[in-house]
Design a protein around this motif. Structure first.
Motif, PDB file in Angstrom:
ATOM      1  N   ARG A   1       0.850  -1.192   0.000  1.00 19.64           N
ATOM      2  CA  ARG A   1       0.000   0.000   0.000  1.00 19.64           C
ATOM      3  C   ARG A   1       0.883   1.239   0.000  1.00 19.64           C
ATOM      4  NH1 ARG A   1      -4.567  -1.629   4.490  1.00 19.64           N
ATOM      5  NH2 ARG A   1      -5.299  -3.488   3.386  1.00 19.64           N
ATOM      6  N   LEU A   2       0.487   2.203  -0.795  1.00 21.81           N
ATOM      7  CA  LEU A   2       1.188   3.479  -0.851  1.00 21.81           C
ATOM      8  C   LEU A   2       0.447   4.464   0.046  1.00 21.81           C
ATOM      9  CD1 LEU A   2       3.385   5.279  -2.113  1.00 21.81           C
ATOM     10  CD2 LEU A   2       1.710   5.851  -3.886  1.00 21.81           C
ATOM     11  N   LEU A   3       1.167   4.991   1.042  1.00 27.02           N
ATOM     12  CA  LEU A   3       0.589   5.956   1.971  1.00 27.02           C
ATOM     13  C   LEU A   3       1.110   7.348   1.660  1.00 27.02           C
ATOM     14  CD1 LEU A   3       0.955   4.027   5.354  1.00 27.02           C
ATOM     15  CD2 LEU A   3      -0.940   3.966   3.731  1.00 27.02           C
ATOM     16  N   ASP A   4       0.189   8.315   1.621  1.00 27.22           N
ATOM     17  CA  ASP A   4       0.597   9.691   1.385  1.00 27.22           C
ATOM     18  C   ASP A   4       1.215  10.264   2.671  1.00 27.22           C
ATOM     19  OD1 ASP A   4      -1.439  10.630   3.085  1.00 27.22           O
ATOM     20  OD2 ASP A   4      -2.765  11.205   1.453  1.00 27.22           O
ATOM     21  N   PRO A   5       1.734  11.499   2.624  1.00 28.99           N
ATOM     22  CA  PRO A   5       2.381  12.063   3.823  1.00 28.99           C
ATOM     23  C   PRO A   5       1.464  12.163   5.038  1.00 28.99           C
ATOM     24  CG  PRO A   5       3.023  13.291   1.885  1.00 28.99           C
ATOM     25  CD  PRO A   5       1.937  12.354   1.450  1.00 28.99           C
ATOM     26  N   ASP A   6       0.153  12.165   4.821  1.00 30.45           N
ATOM     27  CA  ASP A   6      -0.784  12.223   5.939  1.00 30.45           C
ATOM     28  C   ASP A   6      -1.175  10.843   6.456  1.00 30.45           C
ATOM     29  OD1 ASP A   6      -0.912  15.048   5.954  1.00 30.45           O
ATOM     30  OD2 ASP A   6      -2.361  15.003   4.314  1.00 30.45           O
ATOM     31  N   GLY A   7      -0.662   9.785   5.821  1.00 32.65           N
ATOM     32  CA  GLY A   7      -0.933   8.427   6.281  1.00 32.65           C
ATOM     33  C   GLY A   7      -2.125   7.752   5.632  1.00 32.65           C
ATOM     34  N   TYR A   8      -2.713   8.389   4.615  1.00 28.28           N
ATOM     35  CA  TYR A   8      -3.852   7.790   3.925  1.00 28.28           C
ATOM     36  C   TYR A   8      -3.390   6.972   2.729  1.00 28.28           C
ATOM     37  CZ  TYR A   8      -6.715  10.966   6.647  1.00 28.28           C
ATOM     38  OH  TYR A   8      -7.322  11.627   7.679  1.00 28.28           O
ATOM     39  N   VAL A   9      -4.120   5.916   2.418  1.00 27.95           N
ATOM     40  CA  VAL A   9      -3.793   5.099   1.244  1.00 27.95           C
ATOM     41  C   VAL A   9      -4.162   5.899  -0.003  1.00 27.95           C
ATOM     42  CG1 VAL A   9      -4.252   2.951  -0.006  1.00 27.95           C
ATOM     43  CG2 VAL A   9      -4.178   2.943   2.480  1.00 27.95           C
ATOM     44  N   VAL A  10      -3.223   6.009  -0.920  1.00 19.63           N
ATOM     45  CA  VAL A  10      -3.441   6.726  -2.173  1.00 19.63           C
ATOM     46  C   VAL A  10      -4.389   5.903  -3.044  1.00 19.63           C
ATOM     47  CG1 VAL A  10      -2.278   7.489  -4.287  1.00 19.63           C
ATOM     48  CG2 VAL A  10      -1.158   7.773  -2.069  1.00 19.63           C
ATOM     49  N   PRO A  11      -5.373   6.557  -3.691  1.00 12.85           N
ATOM     50  CA  PRO A  11      -6.229   5.810  -4.623  1.00 12.85           C
ATOM     51  C   PRO A  11      -5.355   5.082  -5.652  1.00 12.85           C
ATOM     52  CG  PRO A  11      -7.096   8.010  -4.297  1.00 12.85           C
ATOM     53  CD  PRO A  11      -5.747   7.965  -3.608  1.00 12.85           C
ATOM     54  N   GLU A  12      -5.709   3.898  -5.987  1.00 12.44           N
ATOM     55  CA  GLU A  12      -4.933   2.996  -6.855  1.00 12.44           C
ATOM     56  C   GLU A  12      -3.604   2.593  -6.224  1.00 12.44           C
ATOM     57  OE1 GLU A  12      -5.238   6.181  -8.994  1.00 12.44           O
ATOM     58  OE2 GLU A  12      -7.337   5.735  -9.316  1.00 12.44           O
ATOM     59  N   GLY A  13      -3.434   2.832  -4.931  1.00 16.67           N
ATOM     60  CA  GLY A  13      -2.173   2.556  -4.254  1.00 16.67           C
ATOM     61  C   GLY A  13      -2.136   1.245  -3.512  1.00 16.67           C
ATOM     62  N   ARG A  14      -2.942   0.275  -3.954  1.00 14.38           N
ATOM     63  CA  ARG A  14      -2.933  -1.064  -3.347  1.00 14.38           C
ATOM     64  C   ARG A  14      -2.626  -2.082  -4.433  1.00 14.38           C
ATOM     65  NH1 ARG A  14      -7.687  -1.915   0.884  1.00 14.38           N
ATOM     66  NH2 ARG A  14      -7.386  -0.031   2.079  1.00 14.38           N
ATOM     67  N   ILE A  15      -1.627  -2.906  -4.183  1.00 16.20           N
ATOM     68  CA  ILE A  15      -1.246  -3.932  -5.151  1.00 16.20           C
ATOM     69  C   ILE A  15      -1.007  -5.239  -4.414  1.00 16.20           C
ATOM     70  CG2 ILE A  15       0.420  -4.652  -6.901  1.00 16.20           C
ATOM     71  CD1 ILE A  15       1.069  -1.711  -7.387  1.00 16.20           C
ATOM     72  N   THR A  16      -1.718  -6.279  -4.796  1.00 17.92           N
ATOM     73  CA  THR A  16      -1.462  -7.617  -4.265  1.00 17.92           C
ATOM     74  C   THR A  16      -0.217  -8.151  -4.965  1.00 17.92           C
ATOM     75  OG1 THR A  16      -3.811  -7.951  -3.894  1.00 17.92           O
ATOM     76  CG2 THR A  16      -2.430  -9.919  -3.939  1.00 17.92           C
ATOM     77  N   ILE A  17       0.681  -8.732  -4.179  1.00 19.22           N
ATOM     78  CA  ILE A  17       1.976  -9.144  -4.733  1.00 19.22           C
ATOM     79  C   ILE A  17       2.244 -10.628  -4.526  1.00 19.22           C
ATOM     80  CG2 ILE A  17       3.060  -6.892  -4.501  1.00 19.22           C
ATOM     81  CD1 ILE A  17       4.394  -8.006  -1.901  1.00 19.22           C
ATOM     82  N   THR A  18       3.177 -11.096  -5.320  1.00 23.06           N
ATOM     83  CA  THR A  18       3.800 -12.409  -5.148  1.00 23.06           C
ATOM     84  C   THR A  18       5.309 -12.145  -5.097  1.00 23.06           C
ATOM     85  OG1 THR A  18       4.066 -12.810  -7.522  1.00 23.06           O
ATOM     86  CG2 THR A  18       1.982 -13.528  -6.519  1.00 23.06           C
ATOM     87  N   PRO A  19       6.105 -13.121  -4.721  1.00 27.08           N
ATOM     88  CA  PRO A  19       7.549 -12.875  -4.675  1.00 27.08           C
ATOM     89  C   PRO A  19       8.131 -12.409  -6.023  1.00 27.08           C
ATOM     90  CG  PRO A  19       7.049 -14.869  -3.473  1.00 27.08           C
ATOM     91  CD  PRO A  19       5.764 -14.428  -4.144  1.00 27.08           C
ATOM     92  N   THR A  20       7.523 -12.831  -7.117  1.00 32.04           N
ATOM     93  CA  THR A  20       8.057 -12.446  -8.430  1.00 32.04           C
ATOM     94  C   THR A  20       7.554 -11.082  -8.900  1.00 32.04           C
ATOM     95  OG1 THR A  20       6.294 -13.651  -9.556  1.00 32.04           O
ATOM     96  CG2 THR A  20       8.357 -14.837  -9.171  1.00 32.04           C
ATOM     97  N   THR A  21       6.503 -10.542  -8.294  1.00 27.13           N
ATOM     98  CA  THR A  21       5.966  -9.260  -8.749  1.00 27.13           C
ATOM     99  C   THR A  21       6.284  -8.103  -7.803  1.00 27.13           C
ATOM    100  OG1 THR A  21       3.829  -9.622  -7.653  1.00 27.13           O
ATOM    101  CG2 THR A  21       4.041 -10.391  -9.937  1.00 27.13           C
ATOM    102  N   GLU A  22       6.899  -8.378  -6.684  1.00 29.77           N
ATOM    103  CA  GLU A  22       7.115  -7.336  -5.679  1.00 29.77           C
ATOM    104  C   GLU A  22       7.994  -6.195  -6.183  1.00 29.77           C
ATOM    105  OE1 GLU A  22       8.421  -6.610  -1.056  1.00 29.77           O
ATOM    106  OE2 GLU A  22       8.498  -8.642  -1.857  1.00 29.77           O
ATOM    107  N   THR A  23       9.082  -6.487  -6.856  1.00 29.42           N
ATOM    108  CA  THR A  23       9.995  -5.445  -7.326  1.00 29.42           C
ATOM    109  C   THR A  23       9.294  -4.490  -8.277  1.00 29.42           C
ATOM    110  OG1 THR A  23      11.869  -6.944  -7.065  1.00 29.42           O
ATOM    111  CG2 THR A  23      12.203  -5.020  -8.464  1.00 29.42           C
ATOM    112  N   LYS A  24       8.561  -5.031  -9.237  1.00 30.64           N
ATOM    113  CA  LYS A  24       7.828  -4.186 -10.190  1.00 30.64           C
ATOM    114  C   LYS A  24       6.740  -3.395  -9.492  1.00 30.64           C
ATOM    115  CE  LYS A  24       5.658  -3.698 -14.576  1.00 30.64           C
ATOM    116  NZ  LYS A  24       5.243  -2.366 -14.259  1.00 30.64           N
ATOM    117  N   ALA A  25       6.045  -4.008  -8.553  1.00 26.88           N
ATOM    118  CA  ALA A  25       4.981  -3.321  -7.828  1.00 26.88           C
ATOM    119  C   ALA A  25       5.541  -2.141  -7.041  1.00 26.88           C
ATOM    120  CB  ALA A  25       4.262  -4.293  -6.898  1.00 26.88           C
TER     121      ALA A  25
END
Length: 64
Positions: free
Chosen positions: A5-29
């Motif tokens: 999850r991508l959090l903005d400076p205020d601590g909120y999740v940025v819209p479109e800022g959630r990505i489900t990952i696997t070990p092979t997709t983490e770097t790109k995510a």
């Protein structure tokens, strides 16, 4: 599966800022979220947002 999850400076999740990952997709995510942080900070520049103040957090997979 864990999620990044991508959090903005205020601590909120940025819209479109959630990505489900696997070990092979983490770097790109993570790279995609860093790019999203730059875009989001540019849109919120009037509020003095800076992409360096964004955080990427890992949320572990919860119980099923």
């Amino acid at each position: 599966m864990p999620e990044l999850r991508l959090l903005d400076p205020d601590g909120y999740v940025v819209p479109e800022g959630r990505i489900t990952i696997t070990p092979t997709t983490e770097t790109k995510a993570r790279a995609d979220l860093r790019d999203l942080a730059r875009d989001h900070a540019d849109r919120w520049a009037f509020a003095r947002y800076d992409h360096r103040n964004y955080r990427i957090v890992t949320v572990p997979e919860g119980p099923r």
